[in-house]
Design a protein around this motif. Structure first.
Motif, mmCIF file in Angstrom:
data_model
loop_
_atom_site.group_PDB
_atom_site.id
_atom_site.type_symbol
_atom_site.label_atom_id
_atom_site.label_comp_id
_atom_site.label_asym_id
_atom_site.label_seq_id
_atom_site.Cartn_x
_atom_site.Cartn_y
_atom_site.Cartn_z
ATOM 1 N N ALA A 45 0.806 -1.219 0.000
ATOM 2 C CA ALA A 45 0.000 0.000 0.000
ATOM 3 C C ALA A 45 0.838 1.268 0.000
ATOM 4 N N ALA A 46 2.147 1.139 -0.114
ATOM 5 C CA ALA A 46 3.021 2.304 -0.012
ATOM 6 C C ALA A 46 2.784 3.278 -1.160
ATOM 7 N N ALA A 47 3.003 4.556 -0.865
ATOM 8 C CA ALA A 47 2.942 5.574 -1.905
ATOM 9 C C ALA A 47 4.126 5.401 -2.855
ATOM 10 N N GLY A 48 3.983 5.935 -4.074
ATOM 11 C CA GLY A 48 5.065 5.868 -5.038
ATOM 12 C C GLY A 48 4.623 5.331 -6.380
ATOM 13 N N GLY A 49 5.576 5.263 -7.302
ATOM 14 C CA GLY A 49 5.283 4.835 -8.655
ATOM 15 C C GLY A 49 5.599 3.371 -8.887
ATOM 16 N N ARG A 50 4.732 2.703 -9.632
ATOM 17 C CA ARG A 50 4.894 1.293 -9.953
ATOM 18 C C ARG A 50 4.501 1.062 -11.408
ATOM 19 N N PRO A 105 -0.145 8.833 -4.753
ATOM 20 C CA PRO A 105 0.354 9.956 -3.962
ATOM 21 C C PRO A 105 0.152 9.715 -2.468
ATOM 22 N N GLU A 106 0.896 10.446 -1.655
ATOM 23 C CA GLU A 106 0.732 10.367 -0.210
ATOM 24 C C GLU A 106 -0.705 10.712 0.166
ATOM 25 N N GLY A 107 -1.265 9.911 1.056
ATOM 26 C CA GLY A 107 -2.610 10.188 1.548
ATOM 27 C C GLY A 107 -3.736 9.638 0.699
ATOM 28 N N ALA A 108 -3.413 8.955 -0.420
ATOM 29 C CA ALA A 108 -4.470 8.388 -1.265
ATOM 30 C C ALA A 108 -5.193 7.277 -0.523
ATOM 31 N N GLY A 109 -6.506 7.316 -0.552
ATOM 32 C CA GLY A 109 -7.298 6.271 0.073
ATOM 33 C C GLY A 109 -7.735 5.233 -0.928
ATOM 34 N N PRO A 110 -8.348 4.164 -0.465
ATOM 35 C CA PRO A 110 -8.787 3.121 -1.396
ATOM 36 C C PRO A 110 -9.881 3.585 -2.353
ATOM 37 N N GLU A 111 -10.597 4.651 -1.981
ATOM 38 C CA GLU A 111 -11.669 5.162 -2.829
ATOM 39 C C GLU A 111 -11.199 6.286 -3.757
ATOM 40 N N THR A 112 -9.903 6.638 -3.721
ATOM 41 C CA THR A 112 -9.379 7.717 -4.562
ATOM 42 C C THR A 112 -9.524 7.358 -6.033
ATOM 43 N N PRO A 113 -10.138 8.242 -6.830
ATOM 44 C CA PRO A 113 -10.317 7.942 -8.257
ATOM 45 C C PRO A 113 -8.993 7.963 -9.018
ATOM 46 N N TYR A 152 -7.400 -2.625 -3.670
ATOM 47 C CA TYR A 152 -7.379 -3.625 -2.596
ATOM 48 C C TYR A 152 -6.066 -3.610 -1.819
ATOM 49 N N ALA A 153 -4.958 -3.253 -2.492
ATOM 50 C CA ALA A 153 -3.682 -3.166 -1.787
ATOM 51 C C ALA A 153 -3.706 -2.068 -0.738
ATOM 52 N N ARG A 154 -4.556 -1.050 -0.945
ATOM 53 C CA ARG A 154 -4.689 0.036 0.025
ATOM 54 C C ARG A 154 -5.844 -0.208 0.994
ATOM 55 N N GLY A 155 -6.212 -1.487 1.142
ATOM 56 C CA GLY A 155 -7.224 -1.847 2.129
ATOM 57 C C GLY A 155 -8.643 -1.667 1.665
#
Length: 431
Positions: A55-60, A74-82, A291-294
C-alpha cells in the motif's frame, strides 16, 4: 475550440526526445522497455503480477508482453481515490515474420511475412527494412532483438514490366509482399539462426519468436522551417511517449487522483488479447491497487465512478490533395494543438462531459486544441476509448494529434504537437 497560444517556453526538447524514443522502440516490446526506463529514472519500480502488492505511496508499473500499465500513488491516497488514466497503444501496422520464415523463388532468398493491421501496402515497397521483436527461449526467458540495418526489402515491379502501374497499383498480400534478403536457395542459412546470433543467444535455444519489420530510416524534422516531423510508428508511439512524459512529470507531487498510464498492445487488430484493451489487464491493475490500500468492492466502485480516461491516439489532419474527403467544417491542422475526436455512433467515446474535461486540461496547460469529426460519407475508425469505457464503466474521452499518412511506413505530423499533447496530458493527470 481553443485559441490559446502555446507557452512561450516551448522548445523542441520534447520532440527531440520523442525522436530518440522512436529509434529505440521498433516493436511494442521495445516501446514498453523504453517507457519503463524513463519511468524508473523518476523513481518508478516494476512489480510482478504474481506477487502481492503493498500500500506504499510511489510509482509502480507492470509489463506484460507489449503492454505496460504504470501508476503513481500519492501520499494520503485512500482506497476510494479515483484514477486519471491516459490510454494509448504500442503497436503499429507492419509486416510480421511467419512461423516458418525461410522461403524463396527464382534464385532469391526471401522471408515469409504476414500483414499486421491496416497497412497501406505500397508504403512498404522499396524501403530498407530492419527486424525487431522478441525471442522466447527454451528456459522460459525472453530476449529482445533489434537489427537496425538494411536487411530486407520488398522490391516493386519495374514500370517496364507493368506499364499500367500508374493507372492503379494492385498488390496481392501473399504474392507481392515477400521481402528479399539475399541470393541463393532457401536452405542457405535460416533467419532464426541469424537473428539468434545477432541477439547473442544459441539458435537451438530459440523456441518461439514475435518478429516484425521496421523502416530503418530514422525520424527527422521536415520542411523549410523544420516545422514538421516525419517518422515511423507515430501512430501511436507519439502518444505513448507523451503519456510517459506526463506521468513522469506529475510523479512526486500532491494529487487528488491516482495518475495512470495504460499502454496496450494489439489495438491495430481489434484489441482482443490479454495485452489489449479488450482484455482484463487494466481492470485488474486498478482493482489490485484499490485492494492493496485496504479497499473493499464498495471502495472500488466509488473509485471507478470518479475515474476519467483520456484515450490518446493519432487523428487525421486535413489532406491538401484530398480535402473533399474530410468534414468541411472540421479541418485539423498540424501544430494547431491536440484534437478532440468525436463520433456520435460511439466509434470514439467522447461526449459533452468528456469534452469539458479535455477543454479544462488544455486550458490549464495553455495549449490550443481542435476538433475532429469524420465526413459522413467516410467510415470512421475507432480506438481503445469505447472499449475502455465499456469494460470499466468510466468516463472516457478520445483525443490525439493531427497527422497525415496514418498507418504508412512513415507518417507526418507537426513538430510542435508532441509537446502540446504532453502538456495537456500532464494537466489532465494533475486534475
Amino acid at each position: 475550440m481553443s485559441t490559446a497560444v502555446r507557452p512561450a517556453s516551448f522548445d523542441r526538447t520534447h520532440t527531440d526526445d520523442l525522436i530518440a524514443f522512436l529509434g529505440t522502440s521498433p516493436s511494442p516490446f521495445h516501446a514498453v522497455a523504453s517507457a519503463a526506463e524513463r519511468l524508473e529514472k523518476v523513481g518508478f519500480r516494476r512489480v510482478a503480477e504474481t506477487e502481492a502488492w503493498d500500500a506504499a505511496a510511489g510509482g509502480r508499473y507492470v509489463i506484460r508482453g507489449g503492454a505496460l500499465i504504470a501508476w503513481y500513488v500519492p501520499e494520503g491516497a485512500g482506497p476510494e481515490t479515483p484514477f486519471r488514466v491516459v490510454g494509448t497503444h504500442t503497436d503499429s501496422p507492419n509486416l510480421r515474420v511467419k512461423p516458418v520464415p525461410d522461403t524463396g523463388s527464382a534464385g532469391w532468398r526471401q522471408i515469409a511475412v504476414e500483414v499486421y493491421g491496416g497497412v497501406p501496402l505500397n508504403t512498404w515497397l522499396d524501403r530498407d527494412l530492419g527486424l525487431s521483436g522478441r525471442l522466447a527461449l527454451r528456459d522460459g526467458s525472453v530476449t529482445l532483438v533489434q537489427i537496425d540495418e538494411p536487411l530486407l526489402r520488398v522490391p516493386q515491379l519495374a514500370i517496364h514490366l507493368d506499364r499500367q502501374v500508374n493507372e492503379g497499383l494492385k498488390l496481392d498480400k501473399q504474392r507481392h509482399l515477400t521481402p528479399i534478403w539475399g541470393i541463393g536457395t532457401v536452405n542457405e542459412g535460416s533467419l532464426v539462426e541469424y537473428v539468434a546470433e545477432r541477439a547473442g543467444v544459441p539458435a537451438d535455444a530459440v523456441v518461439g519468436w514475435d518478429l516484425m519489420t521496421h523502416d530503418v530510416q530514422p525520424p527527422s524534422y521536415l520542411g523549410r522551417d523544420r516545422e514538421l516531423l516525419a517518422g515511423p510508428r507515430l501512430d501511436n508511439l507519439l502518444s505513448v511517449h507523451a503519456g510517459t512524459a506526463a506521468l513522469a512529470a506529475v510523479a512526486g507531487t500532491a494529487l487528488p487522483y491516482i495518475p495512470v498510464l495504460a499502454a496496450f498492445d494489439h489495438e491495430e487488430t481489434g484489441s482482443e488479447s490479454d495485452t489489449g484493451a479488450q482484455g482484463p489487464l487494466l481492470g485488474n491493475v486498478l482493482d489490485r491497487s484499490v485492494y492493496a490500500r485496504g479497499g473493499t468492492p464498495e471502495d472500488r466502485a466509488r473509485a471507478l465512478a470518479g475515474t476519467v480516461c483520456l484515450s490518446s491516439d493519432m487523428g487525421h489532419a486535413v489532406h491538401p490533395n484530398y480535402s473533399e474527403r474530410h468534414e468541411p467544417g472540421h479541418h485539423p491542422m498540424p501544430n494547431g494543438g491536440p484534437i478532440l475526436k468525436v463520433n456520435v455512433n460511439n466509434r470514439y467515446a467522447t461526449d459533452a462531459v468528456g469534452r469539458a474535461v479535455f477543454a479544462a486540461a488544455c486550458e490549464k496547460a495553455g495549449v490550443p486544441w481542435q476538433t475532429f469529426v469524420s465526413n459522413n460519407s467516410m467510415p470512421c475508425g475507432t480506438t481503445i476509448g469505447p472499449i475502455t469505457a465499456a469494460r470499466l464503466g468510466i468516463t472516457t474521452v478520445d483525443c490525439g494529434i493531427a497527422a497525415l499518412s496514418m498507418h504508412s511506413a512513415r507518417e507526418l505530423c507537426g513538430a510542435d504537437d508532441p509537446y502540446l499533447l504532453a502538456a495537456a496530458l500532464k494537466a489532465f493527470l494533475e486534475g
